[in-house]
Design an enzyme around this catalytic site. Sequence first.
Site, PDB file in Angstrom:
ATOM      1  N   SER A 187      66.841  15.325   6.401  1.00 42.09           N
ATOM      2  CA  SER A 187      66.648  16.225   5.247  1.00 42.09           C
ATOM      3  C   SER A 187      67.879  17.119   5.042  1.00 42.09           C
ATOM      4  O   SER A 187      68.946  16.602   4.707  1.00 42.09           O
ATOM      5  CB  SER A 187      65.365  17.025   5.456  1.00 42.09           C
ATOM      6  OG  SER A 187      64.974  17.674   4.274  1.00 42.09           O
ATOM      7  N   HIS A 200      64.247  13.332   0.285  1.00 40.02           N
ATOM      8  CA  HIS A 200      62.901  13.517  -0.303  1.00 40.02           C
ATOM      9  C   HIS A 200      62.906  13.081  -1.764  1.00 40.02           C
ATOM     10  O   HIS A 200      62.253  13.727  -2.599  1.00 40.02           O
ATOM     11  CB  HIS A 200      62.446  14.979  -0.242  1.00 40.02           C
ATOM     12  CG  HIS A 200      62.356  15.576   1.135  1.00 40.02           C
ATOM     13  ND1 HIS A 200      61.236  15.470   1.919  1.00 40.02           N
ATOM     14  CD2 HIS A 200      63.254  16.295   1.865  1.00 40.02           C
ATOM     15  CE1 HIS A 200      61.442  16.118   3.066  1.00 40.02           C
ATOM     16  NE2 HIS A 200      62.653  16.618   3.058  1.00 40.02           N
TER      17      HIS A 200
END
Lengths: 245, 245
Positions: free
Chosen positions: A127, A164
Amino acid sequence: MMFTAMKRRLLLVSNSTLHGGGYLDHCQQQISDFFGKDVRRVLFVPYALHDRDAYTKTARNKFQTLGYEVDSLHEAEDPVLAVRKAEGIFIGGGNTFRLLKSLYDSKVVIEIRKRVMEDGVPYMGSSAGTNVATISISTTNDMPIVYPPTFAAIGLVPFNINPHYLDHNSSSRHMGETREQRITQYHEEADTPSVLGLREGSMLLVEGNKATLLGTTKARLFTRGKQTVEYDPGSDLSFLLTDAH
Amino acid sequence: MMFTAMKRRLLLVSNSTLHGGGYLDHCQQQISDFFGKDVRRVLFVPYALHDRDAYTKTARNKFQTLGYEVDSLHEAEDPVLAVRKAEGIFIGGGNTFRLLKSLYDSKVVIEIRKRVMEDGVPYMGSSAGTNVATISISTTNDMPIVYPPTFAAIGLVPFNINPHYLDHNSSSRHMGETREQRITQYHEEADTPSVLGLREGSMLLVEGNKATLLGTTKARLFTRGKQTVEYDPGSDLSFLLTDAH
């Protein structure tokens, strides 16, 4: 540059946790394959979350089940020296602005780049840790809660990633920009690199000048002035590593 | 400061378009009430979108139906002078980083603040235009596609706003941070002001030291170290204008 980049080894994961699973469960096989048997200790960077002690505990517990000891950069007296001695590096997710600012504050950006690009120290990001591995953090989803000295990041690959990555939900009544619209706005600016949208469940493995999409979901590639392209898991994305991207 | 703030008049709208409606349709009555009969020409700031000509046309068409002529800041030879002569100001939505950087590049930040706070020029913002009216853009939802010289904004109110505030969808399998989690991360940083989450359909009217929530949806207030609070349309939020917030 070609020669040094040959040593580069990266595992860039979209998300730390997949719906219904535990921390890093969905990529634990790839983590074991990536760090292998030679790495015994992994240097963890917990800067993206506020509670660094708790975050280190979470990462340490998970990595221990995979057979790796974890040292945390926030526990090191001399962060640059800790990077210089690292066998492997893992930068975890959280807020990308906070992470990048802390990396600059502790003066480890150049040292991490050097270790990875020149010494072949394996680098795993998840991430926010994936965002900072790229050219810049300009395609993060996070809020700008602190002001970093630049959006330029560690630069281990010559393109950007959107972790994401999220498809537009056509049943939504929400009128805020879709993820695709936001990336399109980025590409309205001059000289902006390609953006690889990594959906949750996907990750990019880079070994030298070879890049492969791993995981269970497709990735979506945005290139300025071109049509977007979908790639299946297993796709060879090595072309992204050339300077044109 | 109290005296000058008495003149301040702001209409801070969460979103330019509400699902199923046209551009600014959902707040056109409030726009007419806000600019009233004395304002004839509104200075529009199209900096948040790439195509400034097209954006100006959109705004001009809408405002003409409400009886106002529109001058665009990007058409002005001298932007500071254009602000100095403005009867009313409207900053439209788009990318907040692009908008803030352009405001600084054209050196109008201080002049806008002065006109609004000292001369009582009415200021309307929508989405990104609402973000830049607050203390900082640290609670924007946008991607950092360009690097502004600071996140500090025009500072017409002493708190932050999150436009397009979105409640968590509990049926979602997406693991990226919720909007609430992102704002909570902001409040983990020291000395961070309150954040008013304006859901789509809501807007804040500020007249001097009085603030009122307008529109059709509730707003959610996040204050560091306190429980979040929901406010209905019509609520008096004047307490947000005191320095403590």
